[in-house]
Design an enzyme around this catalytic site. Structure first.
Site, PDB file in Angstrom:
ATOM      1  N   THR A  11      21.563  86.965 129.676  1.00  0.00           N
ATOM      2  CA  THR A  11      22.721  87.151 130.572  1.00  0.00           C
ATOM      3  C   THR A  11      22.292  87.052 132.039  1.00  0.00           C
ATOM      4  O   THR A  11      23.131  87.151 132.927  1.00  0.00           O
ATOM      5  CB  THR A  11      23.436  88.506 130.333  1.00  0.00           C
ATOM      6  OG1 THR A  11      22.480  89.564 130.467  1.00  0.00           O
ATOM      7  CG2 THR A  11      24.070  88.551 128.963  1.00  0.00           C
ATOM      8  N   LYS A  22      17.658  95.266 120.091  1.00  0.00           N
ATOM      9  CA  LYS A  22      16.207  95.028 120.189  1.00  0.00           C
ATOM     10  C   LYS A  22      15.675  95.352 121.583  1.00  0.00           C
ATOM     11  O   LYS A  22      14.623  95.977 121.729  1.00  0.00           O
ATOM     12  CB  LYS A  22      15.878  93.578 119.809  1.00  0.00           C
ATOM     13  CG  LYS A  22      15.978  93.356 118.290  1.00  0.00           C
ATOM     14  CD  LYS A  22      15.815  91.908 117.897  1.00  0.00           C
ATOM     15  CE  LYS A  22      14.347  91.488 117.907  1.00  0.00           C
ATOM     16  NZ  LYS A  22      14.216  90.098 117.372  1.00  0.00           N
ATOM     17  N   ASN A  32       8.002  98.362 124.363  1.00  0.00           N
ATOM     18  CA  ASN A  32       7.022  97.467 125.017  1.00  0.00           C
ATOM     19  C   ASN A  32       6.790  97.828 126.478  1.00  0.00           C
ATOM     20  O   ASN A  32       5.649  97.799 126.960  1.00  0.00           O
ATOM     21  CB  ASN A  32       7.482  96.006 124.910  1.00  0.00           C
ATOM     22  CG  ASN A  32       7.366  95.484 123.483  1.00  0.00           C
ATOM     23  OD1 ASN A  32       6.517  95.945 122.713  1.00  0.00           O
ATOM     24  ND2 ASN A  32       8.230  94.551 123.119  1.00  0.00           N
ATOM     25  N   TYR A  55      24.985  98.979 121.820  1.00  0.00           N
ATOM     26  CA  TYR A  55      24.519  99.290 123.176  1.00  0.00           C
ATOM     27  C   TYR A  55      24.258 100.792 123.318  1.00  0.00           C
ATOM     28  O   TYR A  55      23.186 101.208 123.763  1.00  0.00           O
ATOM     29  CB  TYR A  55      25.579  98.836 124.179  1.00  0.00           C
ATOM     30  CG  TYR A  55      25.193  98.986 125.632  1.00  0.00           C
ATOM     31  CD1 TYR A  55      24.103  98.288 126.160  1.00  0.00           C
ATOM     32  CD2 TYR A  55      25.924  99.799 126.487  1.00  0.00           C
ATOM     33  CE1 TYR A  55      23.767  98.408 127.505  1.00  0.00           C
ATOM     34  CE2 TYR A  55      25.596  99.916 127.837  1.00  0.00           C
ATOM     35  CZ  TYR A  55      24.510  99.225 128.331  1.00  0.00           C
ATOM     36  OH  TYR A  55      24.181  99.345 129.672  1.00  0.00           O
TER      37      TYR A  55
END
Ligand code: UDP
Length: 311
Positions: free
Chosen positions: A35, A91, A99, A145
């Site tokens: 996006t 994800k 991460n 979300y």
């Protein structure tokens, strides 16, 4: 100081890159462009202290240069976008947060998670304080979300408690300003586009639901003030000026000098009925409060959309 910003090519991310560069930081922006838009960074790319990495942060990333700060802002953030990309949204909230926390841990960097007022769901407490646990439907269409961000907050606190990472969590309430995407489906770009193009303004439901809109520079200032402080609980950042969506449509129509009619469309599933931040914590902790009201902020944003649309 070197600061890594995921979602750096997005609306808020690009404003953050700009601010951190202006403060003298080296900035590494990471974005997979799902996006985001590289055009948001055009004016920064010639700066020798700026570097862009095209990468999906849901996959791990190694950075050789020493990082002092890691800011995780990557995620689809408009309901239309995350409805279209539910799995990448889950994800990036889950694996992307893991991460980026790993990066912060490796580098001994300060960490800041962009969380959201959506963790409060369709709130049963009003206005929303950070102590409120929320009312979220995990299997509804917004769940991808909301639950990703709730997980993100949870793993951020776990990295703080288990690994001593210097973490920060902000809960961002509806934010607007230049570089929002005209077609991101959110209420403000929709109404501005419709008003400027002479199309009907689409109010979902009766328009009696409320939101509280914050101008982007106020958010950026709050982030800048929180990062150096050793405070690890969530902090709401938003503008408490609350308005119904119908009033908002009328305000934008007037500002555009438009004669568009207002039409009513079905309310989306689990659309929160009210939303207003309690910003006591940010006021006390950061000496922060919003400075740009809707009168000024909407004018600046509409000028931006006018230029985009040649209107
Ligand atoms: N909304 C609307 N018309 C539109 C787009 C949105 O009435 O064209 C309403 C939507 O139902 C919600 C509010 O405006 O009640 C804010 O929606 P948005 O998608 O901007 O973000 P949200 O605050 O729901 O995450």
């Amino acid at each position: 100081m070197r600061t890594l910003i995921t979602g750096g090519a997005g609306f808020i991310g690009s404003h953050l890159c700009e601010r951190f560069l202006a403060e003298g930081h080296e900035v590494v922006a990471v974005d997979n462009m799902i996006t985001g838009d590289l055009a948001n960074l055009d004016h920064l790319r010639t700066n020798p202290r700026f570097r862009f990495i095209g990468h999906d942060i849901s996959n791990s990333l190694k950075v050789k240069e020493k990082l002092d700060n890691v800011l995780h802002f990557a995620s689809p953030a408009s309901p239309v976008d995350y409805l279209e990309h539910p799995i990448p949204t889950l994800k990036v909230g889950a694996l992307g947060t893991h991460n980026t926390l790993g990066l912060a841990k490796t580098h001994g960097a300060r960490y800041l998670l962009a969380s959201t007022s959506e963790v409060y769901g369709d709130p049963l407490e009003h206005p929303q304080k950070e102590s409120y646990w929320g009312n979220v439907n995990p299997i509804g269409v917004r769940g991808c979300y909301d639950e990703a961000k709730r997980f993100a907050e949870s793993i951020t606190m776990a990295y703080h408690r288990a690994h001593g990472v210097n973490t920060h969590i902000i809960r961002i309430f509806n934010t607007y300003g230049e570089r929002m995407r005209l077609n991101d489906g959110r209420v403000l770009p929709n109404f501005m586009y419709q008003a400027l193009m002479g199309e009907p303004l689409t109010v979902y439901g009766k328009g009696d639901q409320t939101r509280s809109f914050q101008y982007v520079s106020d958010l950026v200032e709050g982030i800048w003030r929180l990062l150096p402080i050793d405070y690890h609980e969530p902090v709401n950042l938003g503008n408490p000026a609350e308005i119904t969506i119908l009033e908002f449509a009328e305000e934008i129509r007037k500002l555009a000098g438009s004669t568009s009619e207002i039409v009513y469309r079905p309310i989306p599933q689990d659309d929160p009925k009210v939303r207003q931040p309690d910003i006591t914590r940010a006021r006390q902790l950061l000496g922060w409060e919003p400075k740009v009201g809707r009168d000024e902020g909407l004018k600046r944003t509409m000028d931006f959309f006018r230029r985009k649309l040649g209107k």
